[in-house]
Design a protein around this motif. Structure first.
Motif, PDB file in Angstrom:
ATOM      1  N   LEU A   1     -14.610  27.005 -10.266  1.00 26.61           N
ATOM      2  CA  LEU A   1     -12.945  26.567 -10.210  1.00 26.61           C
ATOM      3  C   LEU A   1     -12.878  25.534 -11.077  1.00 26.61           C
TER       4      LEU A   1
ATOM      5  N   LYS B   1      -1.894  34.489  -7.795  1.00 30.73           N
ATOM      6  CA  LYS B   1      -1.606  35.279  -6.637  1.00 30.73           C
ATOM      7  C   LYS B   1       0.289  35.740  -6.799  1.00 30.73           C
TER       8      LYS B   1
ATOM      9  N   ARG C   1     -13.522  32.891  -8.105  1.00 27.86           N
ATOM     10  CA  ARG C   1     -12.433  31.898  -6.409  1.00 27.86           C
ATOM     11  C   ARG C   1     -13.640  32.359  -5.158  1.00 27.86           C
TER      12      ARG C   1
ATOM     13  N   ASP D   1      -9.848  23.609  -9.801  1.00 34.03           N
ATOM     14  CA  ASP D   1      -9.139  23.853  -8.880  1.00 34.03           C
ATOM     15  C   ASP D   1      -8.209  24.675  -8.355  1.00 34.03           C
ATOM     16  N   ASN D   2      -7.562  25.091  -6.829  1.00 32.96           N
ATOM     17  CA  ASN D   2      -7.084  26.969  -6.528  1.00 32.96           C
ATOM     18  C   ASN D   2      -5.823  26.689  -6.811  1.00 32.96           C
ATOM     19  N   SER D   3      -5.226  25.705  -7.951  1.00 33.05           N
ATOM     20  CA  SER D   3      -4.065  26.066  -8.621  1.00 33.05           C
ATOM     21  C   SER D   3      -3.697  27.377  -9.118  1.00 33.05           C
TER      22      SER D   3
ATOM     23  N   TYR E   1      -5.442  30.153  -9.387  1.00 30.47           N
ATOM     24  CA  TYR E   1      -5.423  30.920  -8.206  1.00 30.47           C
ATOM     25  C   TYR E   1      -4.051  31.308  -7.776  1.00 30.47           C
ATOM     26  N   ALA E   2      -3.937  30.085  -7.167  1.00 29.97           N
ATOM     27  CA  ALA E   2      -2.200  30.195  -6.433  1.00 29.97           C
ATOM     28  C   ALA E   2      -1.041  30.900  -7.601  1.00 29.97           C
TER      29      ALA E   2
END
Length: 117
Positions: free
Chosen positions: A89, A99, A43, A91-93, A95-96
């Motif tokens: 990564l 989180k 990330r 995409d950030n999905s 990580y979201a």
């Protein structure tokens, strides 16, 4: 906390058994602490196997195995620069999602602490 039920039914009702198997496989990939650590490090930016091994206090072979699994499931991509491969990564999905889960667990832990104090 969000209510996952709404007037249109539960979101899981919209998926076929085959799709639910794919969703379960995705969560299985995320169920490994080593892979979660790798995702957390990526990330911050792209890294190669050696950098990840050092930061995870692990072997390059072990990190490569986890990277292969993450890549197979589309969570990371590989980019070659010269003689080195760097991972990032997709995409950030993911990580979201992590989180969200971490925040939920933190709330539960804090509630348990409050209950005993």
């Amino acid at each position: 906390m969000h209510d996952i039920n709404n007037q249109h039914g539960h979101i899981m009702d919209k998926f076929s058994p085959k799709a639910l198997e794919q969703i379960a496989a995705y969560f299985k990939v995320l169920a490994d602490p080593n892979r979660l650590q790798i995702l957390s490090l990526l990330r911050e930016g792209e890294l190669n196997v050696g950098e990840l091994a050092e930061r995870c206090n692990s072997t390059s072979a072990n990190i490569s195995r986890h990277l292969s699994i993450l890549s197979q499931h589309g969570l990371i991509t590989r980019k070659t620069q010269g003689t080195r491969a760097y991972y990032q990564l997709t995409d950030n999905s993911t990580y979201a999602l992590c989180k969200l889960v971490c925040e939920n667990i933190t709330q539960k832990i804090n509630a348990q602490k409050d209950a005993f104090n």
